[in-house]
Motif scaffolding. Structure first.
Motif, PDB file in Angstrom:
ATOM      1  N   GLY A 181     -27.119  75.638  72.824  1.00 22.44           N
ATOM      2  CA  GLY A 181     -26.952  75.982  74.233  1.00 22.44           C
ATOM      3  C   GLY A 181     -26.023  77.150  74.462  1.00 22.44           C
ATOM      4  N   PHE A 182     -25.832  77.983  73.443  1.00 20.18           N
ATOM      5  CA  PHE A 182     -24.893  79.098  73.570  1.00 20.18           C
ATOM      6  C   PHE A 182     -25.402  80.134  74.566  1.00 20.18           C
ATOM      7  CE2 PHE A 182     -23.470  83.352  72.358  1.00 20.18           C
ATOM      8  CZ  PHE A 182     -22.093  83.179  72.396  1.00 20.18           C
ATOM      9  N   ARG A 183     -24.476  80.616  75.403  1.00 16.49           N
ATOM     10  CA  ARG A 183     -24.783  81.708  76.326  1.00 16.49           C
ATOM     11  C   ARG A 183     -24.122  82.983  75.804  1.00 16.49           C
ATOM     12  NH1 ARG A 183     -24.074  79.425  82.520  1.00 16.49           N
ATOM     13  NH2 ARG A 183     -25.195  77.454  82.264  1.00 16.49           N
ATOM     14  N   SER A 184     -24.857  84.055  75.818  1.00 15.04           N
ATOM     15  CA  SER A 184     -24.337  85.328  75.313  1.00 15.04           C
ATOM     16  C   SER A 184     -23.108  85.757  76.103  1.00 15.04           C
ATOM     17  CB  SER A 184     -25.422  86.410  75.411  1.00 15.04           C
ATOM     18  OG  SER A 184     -24.898  87.647  74.991  1.00 15.04           O
ATOM     19  N   ARG A 185     -22.034  86.082  75.378  1.00 11.88           N
ATOM     20  CA  ARG A 185     -20.786  86.515  76.002  1.00 11.88           C
ATOM     21  C   ARG A 185     -20.339  87.808  75.317  1.00 11.88           C
ATOM     22  NH1 ARG A 185     -17.861  80.587  75.667  1.00 11.88           N
ATOM     23  NH2 ARG A 185     -19.193  79.524  77.175  1.00 11.88           N
ATOM     24  N   PRO A 186     -20.670  88.942  75.895  1.00 18.09           N
ATOM     25  CA  PRO A 186     -20.290  90.221  75.269  1.00 18.09           C
ATOM     26  C   PRO A 186     -18.790  90.319  75.009  1.00 18.09           C
ATOM     27  CG  PRO A 186     -21.841  90.582  77.061  1.00 18.09           C
ATOM     28  CD  PRO A 186     -21.461  89.144  77.130  1.00 18.09           C
ATOM     29  N   GLY A 187     -17.982  89.769  75.906  1.00 15.63           N
ATOM     30  CA  GLY A 187     -16.538  89.832  75.738  1.00 15.63           C
ATOM     31  C   GLY A 187     -16.064  89.084  74.502  1.00 15.63           C
ATOM     32  N   GLN A 188     -16.734  87.985  74.180  1.00 16.19           N
ATOM     33  CA  GLN A 188     -16.359  87.210  73.007  1.00 16.19           C
ATOM     34  C   GLN A 188     -16.620  88.014  71.732  1.00 16.19           C
ATOM     35  OE1 GLN A 188     -18.794  83.768  71.984  1.00 16.19           O
ATOM     36  NE2 GLN A 188     -16.938  82.528  71.706  1.00 16.19           N
ATOM     37  N   ARG A 189     -17.760  88.692  71.712  1.00 19.59           N
ATOM     38  CA  ARG A 189     -18.062  89.516  70.531  1.00 19.59           C
ATOM     39  C   ARG A 189     -17.106  90.704  70.438  1.00 19.59           C
ATOM     40  NH1 ARG A 189     -21.833  89.873  66.831  1.00 19.59           N
ATOM     41  NH2 ARG A 189     -22.118  91.862  65.744  1.00 19.59           N
ATOM     42  N   GLU A 190     -16.755  91.279  71.575  1.00 18.00           N
ATOM     43  CA  GLU A 190     -15.786  92.383  71.588  1.00 18.00           C
ATOM     44  C   GLU A 190     -14.444  91.919  71.017  1.00 18.00           C
ATOM     45  OE1 GLU A 190     -13.861  95.578  74.790  1.00 18.00           O
ATOM     46  OE2 GLU A 190     -14.985  93.831  75.486  1.00 18.00           O
ATOM     47  N   MET A 191     -14.054  90.718  71.373  1.00 18.65           N
ATOM     48  CA  MET A 191     -12.808  90.147  70.860  1.00 18.65           C
ATOM     49  C   MET A 191     -12.896  89.943  69.347  1.00 18.65           C
ATOM     50  SD  MET A 191     -10.970  86.596  72.047  1.00 18.65           S
ATOM     51  CE  MET A 191      -9.464  86.009  71.250  1.00 18.65           C
ATOM     52  N   ALA A 192     -14.007  89.384  68.880  1.00 16.25           N
ATOM     53  CA  ALA A 192     -14.187  89.150  67.446  1.00 16.25           C
ATOM     54  C   ALA A 192     -14.159  90.472  66.669  1.00 16.25           C
ATOM     55  CB  ALA A 192     -15.496  88.413  67.201  1.00 16.25           C
ATOM     56  N   GLN A 193     -14.786  91.486  67.211  1.00 19.21           N
ATOM     57  CA  GLN A 193     -14.806  92.783  66.538  1.00 19.21           C
ATOM     58  C   GLN A 193     -13.404  93.386  66.445  1.00 19.21           C
ATOM     59  OE1 GLN A 193     -17.807  94.663  69.023  1.00 19.21           O
ATOM     60  NE2 GLN A 193     -19.326  94.559  67.370  1.00 19.21           N
ATOM     61  N   ARG A 194     -12.623  93.250  67.525  1.00 17.28           N
ATOM     62  CA  ARG A 194     -11.261  93.780  67.497  1.00 17.28           C
ATOM     63  C   ARG A 194     -10.423  93.066  66.432  1.00 17.28           C
ATOM     64  NH1 ARG A 194      -7.377  96.261  70.621  1.00 17.28           N
ATOM     65  NH2 ARG A 194      -9.075  97.727  71.007  1.00 17.28           N
ATOM     66  N   ILE A 195     -10.546  91.751  66.361  1.00 18.73           N
ATOM     67  CA  ILE A 195      -9.784  90.988  65.373  1.00 18.73           C
ATOM     68  C   ILE A 195     -10.187  91.395  63.959  1.00 18.73           C
ATOM     69  CG2 ILE A 195      -9.367  88.675  64.438  1.00 18.73           C
ATOM     70  CD1 ILE A 195      -9.762  87.620  67.324  1.00 18.73           C
ATOM     71  N   ALA A 196     -11.486  91.485  63.738  1.00 20.02           N
ATOM     72  CA  ALA A 196     -11.983  91.836  62.402  1.00 20.02           C
ATOM     73  C   ALA A 196     -11.500  93.217  61.970  1.00 20.02           C
ATOM     74  CB  ALA A 196     -13.509  91.781  62.385  1.00 20.02           C
ATOM     75  N   SER A 197     -11.572  94.188  62.856  1.00 19.51           N
ATOM     76  CA  SER A 197     -11.167  95.546  62.491  1.00 19.51           C
ATOM     77  C   SER A 197      -9.655  95.665  62.340  1.00 19.51           C
ATOM     78  CB  SER A 197     -11.671  96.554  63.528  1.00 19.51           C
ATOM     79  OG  SER A 197     -11.102  96.284  64.805  1.00 19.51           O
ATOM     80  N   ALA A 198      -8.903  94.948  63.204  1.00 23.20           N
ATOM     81  CA  ALA A 198      -7.441  95.057  63.146  1.00 23.20           C
ATOM     82  C   ALA A 198      -6.879  94.411  61.886  1.00 23.20           C
ATOM     83  CB  ALA A 198      -6.822  94.413  64.386  1.00 23.20           C
ATOM     84  N   LEU A 199      -7.355  93.206  61.535  1.00 25.89           N
ATOM     85  CA  LEU A 199      -6.761  92.468  60.434  1.00 25.89           C
ATOM     86  C   LEU A 199      -7.318  92.851  59.063  1.00 25.89           C
ATOM     87  CD1 LEU A 199      -6.417  88.848  61.896  1.00 25.89           C
ATOM     88  CD2 LEU A 199      -4.861  90.802  62.066  1.00 25.89           C
ATOM     89  N   SER A 200      -8.432  93.549  59.035  1.00 24.64           N
ATOM     90  CA  SER A 200      -9.041  93.879  57.734  1.00 24.64           C
ATOM     91  C   SER A 200      -8.189  94.837  56.919  1.00 24.64           C
ATOM     92  CB  SER A 200     -10.443  94.479  57.949  1.00 24.64           C
ATOM     93  OG  SER A 200     -10.348  95.684  58.703  1.00 24.64           O
ATOM     94  N   GLY A 201      -7.340  95.614  57.586  1.00 26.64           N
ATOM     95  CA  GLY A 201      -6.506  96.579  56.858  1.00 26.64           C
ATOM     96  C   GLY A 201      -5.103  96.088  56.566  1.00 26.64           C
ATOM     97  N   VAL A 202      -4.836  94.824  56.823  1.00 29.72           N
ATOM     98  CA  VAL A 202      -3.494  94.271  56.613  1.00 29.72           C
ATOM     99  C   VAL A 202      -3.223  94.059  55.123  1.00 29.72           C
ATOM    100  CG1 VAL A 202      -2.105  92.180  56.940  1.00 29.72           C
ATOM    101  CG2 VAL A 202      -3.312  93.186  58.872  1.00 29.72           C
ATOM    102  N   THR A 203      -1.992  94.372  54.692  1.00 28.36           N
ATOM    103  CA  THR A 203      -1.571  94.137  53.305  1.00 28.36           C
ATOM    104  C   THR A 203      -0.734  92.871  53.262  1.00 28.36           C
ATOM    105  OG1 THR A 203      -1.430  96.530  52.992  1.00 28.36           O
ATOM    106  CG2 THR A 203      -0.437  95.135  51.293  1.00 28.36           C
ATOM    107  N   LEU A 204      -1.146  91.905  52.451  1.00 27.80           N
ATOM    108  CA  LEU A 204      -0.414  90.646  52.332  1.00 27.80           C
ATOM    109  C   LEU A 204       0.342  90.588  51.012  1.00 27.80           C
ATOM    110  CD1 LEU A 204      -3.140  88.160  53.658  1.00 27.80           C
ATOM    111  CD2 LEU A 204      -1.250  89.197  54.936  1.00 27.80           C
ATOM    112  N   GLY A 205       1.436  89.825  50.989  1.00 24.31           N
ATOM    113  CA  GLY A 205       2.216  89.671  49.774  1.00 24.31           C
ATOM    114  C   GLY A 205       3.181  90.821  49.559  1.00 24.31           C
ATOM    115  N   GLU A 206       3.769  90.854  48.367  1.00 21.55           N
ATOM    116  CA  GLU A 206       4.774  91.870  48.059  1.00 21.55           C
ATOM    117  C   GLU A 206       4.134  93.256  47.998  1.00 21.55           C
ATOM    118  OE1 GLU A 206       7.155  91.040  44.692  1.00 21.55           O
ATOM    119  OE2 GLU A 206       7.595  88.977  45.286  1.00 21.55           O
ATOM    120  N   HIS A 207       4.746  94.182  48.726  1.00 20.28           N
ATOM    121  CA  HIS A 207       4.233  95.556  48.748  1.00 20.28           C
ATOM    122  C   HIS A 207       5.333  96.457  49.294  1.00 20.28           C
ATOM    123  CE1 HIS A 207       1.618  99.003  49.556  1.00 20.28           C
ATOM    124  NE2 HIS A 207       0.725  98.421  48.762  1.00 20.28           N
TER     125      HIS A 207
END
Length: 713
Positions: free
Chosen positions: A23-49
């Protein structure tokens, strides 16, 4: 895996969750949010650096966006791919329950890669089995784990005594029932799983507090409720916690290191207030019996383990008690306190102590520091003995717990006195308070930093590598500026913001009506009288469910007292019954076809989900300005004025704007809702600051009501 691959994988996980949602209804804003999270966190360096990549993305997601699905799918998929973990921090129990019972199980069913999730709680919510054994065993008469009688009794304590309830008998029954439940395997020691919650003072005697715990040296360590829960956390890929616990756990390894995991702060607008609470300190000036127990406990333990105390703890304790008593007497005189119900607060202007307070507070700090060193040194000796001689583990654990029960009180005195004496370019809020609600006089001294952003920047953001901060109310008056300032995120290069609009059509689904009263809202008595008259007239038109939000108990009481008999049966008042029961009663009435109106205060203006007919009208009795008497806000306003800044424009208006956004957010909860918001405060349209707040609200169709006639704006 490259950052592009991580981002692609995260979005693919989001799409997978969407496809699996019936019963999912398309929510463009939700996808926009997911894309922002994915792009922002993908370049994060974790651990000692040496030079790690960081990213904090601040996302306001309007009601109905489905933000939990957006951040869960992306962060969990990314964490699994990077072989790290996700910490999700919330502000309310309700959201924690939603994540644990609904959102995370749904995600686990949708993702191909299995993962484990767990709920993190403070250790004080777990049972210490050693303490319980002591209380129900042969040593029950010992005062080792007795409840803290120095604390003010619960507000209902006297009522219970009048009904014949004996506190000792109640505690005995409680501890015996807990012991039976644990022995029979029917309860694992988690306080929240008890069918009935015990009195906080009764529970404190058996709680697994940090100061009373020898950890691995305890003979009950392998069966410890708290450490068993910690083991489950260590095995979890996703940990759900709360803001208080995350901030309190910094540097203590109770949660994953924040520089080596991904973090989500949902309900993130609460972070600044939680930071102030975490770094505030207070000390009791009137209940000092613990200072008679402290030297006795130190001597008993030192004699048992054959260690000589380096300090004269008897003299130090007596000197500390005298100094605290002297300050308490000065406070009594300053506040003109008596035991007839007079409560008062006195704030030191500009955070400067008068000369007559400086010397006794300095003495308090010195004596408390000496006792604290003695307590820490003896505690270390007890732990060392338990480590070197396991045969003494039981007695060492009991001795350590005996010392540890007094550590928080001593720590509060030392920390508060130190803050009271602290002076710097940015003052602290410092105040004295009397509380006579229990029928006795309790005096306390308080100190607190006044700028939450500085605290968060130094303690939290310095450690975090990758984070999402989200809420439905992060902007105020149409801008992120206020939240970024309060949260300590201003001018950080790795911080980005995104406002995702709600999928609701507020212009067609909702209406905002501003009532023009003749009385000025600043004239509280005349305004309340006129507002109540208008409100009662509007309430008579309610057909299904409605919510009335008040700014004070006095205001709410005036409306309750004015209710005609025809409306009394339809109104449910916050505080008359437990919140869950009140909401269930409201729902049952509406579903049965009867009108039902909830009267509530600030806590009902946020997080209350009443879709459809359960809330077709939200009545806002007055713009939700905070009471002007809060000592921390007073101190901050005073400081801003002293440096040429305007606290009303800089703090008061944006803070009120966020509350107003939350309050109006109770009206429309789904794409099918139709609701009206009625605000009786004419300043929303008449004053420049009101129009500023209006800019930050959803785009309702706005009208003005004058003399019962609605006029378009």
């Amino acid at each position: 895996m490259s950052s592009d691959d991580l981002a692609t994988l995260s979005i693919a996980a989001f799409d997978q969750v969407v496809d699996a949602t019936s019963g999912f209804r398309s929510r463009p804003g939700q996808r926009e949010m997911a894309q922002r999270i994915a792009s922002a966190l993908s370049g994060v360096t974790l651990g000692e650096h040496a030079n790690p990549g960081k990213a904090i993305t601040v996302i306001q997601a309007g009601t109905g966006v489905g933000k939990s699905a957006a951040y869960l799918s992306t962060t969990v998929a990314m964490a699994l791919a990077r072989k790290t973990r996700v910490v999700i921090s919330t502000a309310t129990v309700a959201l924690q329950e939603q994540l644990m019972t609904k959102d995370l199980p749904a995600l686990a069913a949708a993702l191909e890669t299995p993962f484990v999730f767990a709920l993190a709680k403070g250790r004080g919510r777990y049972l210490c089995k050693l303490k319980l054994e002591r209380l129900v065993g042969d040593g029950a008469s010992d005062d080792l784990f007795e409840p803290d009688e120095d604390q003010p009794p619960p507000r209902n304590a006297f009522a219970k005594q009048l009904q014949g309830e004996d506190p000792e008998e109640r505690r005995t029954k409680l501890y015996e029932s807990l012991a039976v439940a644990v022995a029979g395997g029917k309860w694992d020691g988690d306080r929240d799983l008890l069918p009935e919650q015990p009195e906080p003072r009764d529970w404190s005697a058996v709680a697994a507090e940090r100061h009373t715990c020898t950890a691995r040296h305890c003979p009950r360590f392998r069966e410890c409720s708290y450490y068993n829960a910690r083991t489950k956390l260590a095995e979890a890929h996703v940990i759900v916690a709360n803001h208080d616990l995350v901030l309190a756990s910094l540097g203590r390894k109770a949660l994953p290191e924040l520089d080596n995991c991904l973090v989500v702060f949902d309900e993130g607008h609460h972070l600044p207030a939680v930071a102030l609470d975490q770094f505030a300190s207070s000390m009791d000036l009137s209940s000092l019996r613990w200072l008679d127990k402290l030297p006795k406990a130190l001597h008993e333990v030192s004699e048992k383990i054959h260690v000589t105390l380096a300090q004269d703890v008897n003299t130090l304790a007596q000197q500390l008690k005298t100094a605290l008593f002297d300050v308490g007497r000065m406070v009594m005189d300053l506040l003109n306190v008596n035991a007839t119900g007079y409560d008062a607060v006195y704030r030191f202007k500009n955070g400067v102590l008068p000369d007559e307070f400086t010397d006794p507070i300095t003495l308090i700090q010195g004596h408390a520091g000496g006792l604290s060193k003695a307590l820490e040194a003896l505690g270390a000796e007890v732990k060392l003995l338990a480590k070197e001689d396991p045969s003494q583990a039981v007695s060492c654990s009991l001795m350590y717990a005996k010392l540890g029960q007094l550590a928080p009180k001593l720590g509060s005195v030392l920390e508060t006195s130190s803050l009271l004496l602290e002076h710097g370019p940015q003052p602290l809020a410092k105040w004295l308070k009397s509380d006579t609600s229990s029928g006795l006089v309790f005096l306390t001294a308080h100190a607190c930093p006044i700028v939450p952003g500085d605290l968060l920047r130094q303690s939290l953001w310095s450690q975090v590598r990758g984070a999402v901060i989200t809420s439905a109310s992060l902007t105020s008056c149409g801008s992120f500026d206020y939240f970024l300032q309060e949260a300590g995120l201003v001018k950080l290069p790795h911080v980005s913001t995104l406002e995702v609009e709600s999928p609701f059509n507020y212009r067609t689904q909702g209406e905002l009506i501003v009532v023009e009263t003749e009385a000025d809202p600043k004239n509280a008595e005349a305004y309340t009288r006129e507002m109540v008259g208008e409100l009662l007239s509007d309430l008579s038109q309610v057909e299904h469910g409605a919510l009335v939000l008040f700014t004070s108990r006095v205001q709410m009481k005036a409306a309750v007292d004015a209710l005609p008999p025809a409306l009394q049966e339809a109104v449910l008042v916050q505080g008359q019954m437990a919140r869950g029961r009140l909401l269930a009663t409201h729902q049952a009435r509406v579903e049965a076809g009867y009108p039902s109106v909830i009267f509530g205060l600030q806590s009902f203006g946020e997080g209350l989900d009443l879709p459809g007919k359960l809330c077709e009208t939200v009545f806002i009795t007055k713009l939700p300005f905070s009471p002007p008497s809060d000592p921390v806000e007073e101190a901050r306003s005073e400081w801003l004025k002293s440096v040429g800044r305007d606290p009303f424009s800089e703090l008061v208006v944006p803070a009120t704007g966020i509350k107003l956004l939350q309050w109006t957010g109770r009206a429309i909860r789904t794409e099918d809702d139709h609701a009206t918001v009625i605000c009786y405060d004419r300043r929303l349209l008449r004053m420049a600051f009101g129009r500023r707040m209006l800019q930050g609200l959803p785009p309702y169709a706005v009208s003005r009501r004058v003399g019962g006639v609605a006029l378009a704006v």
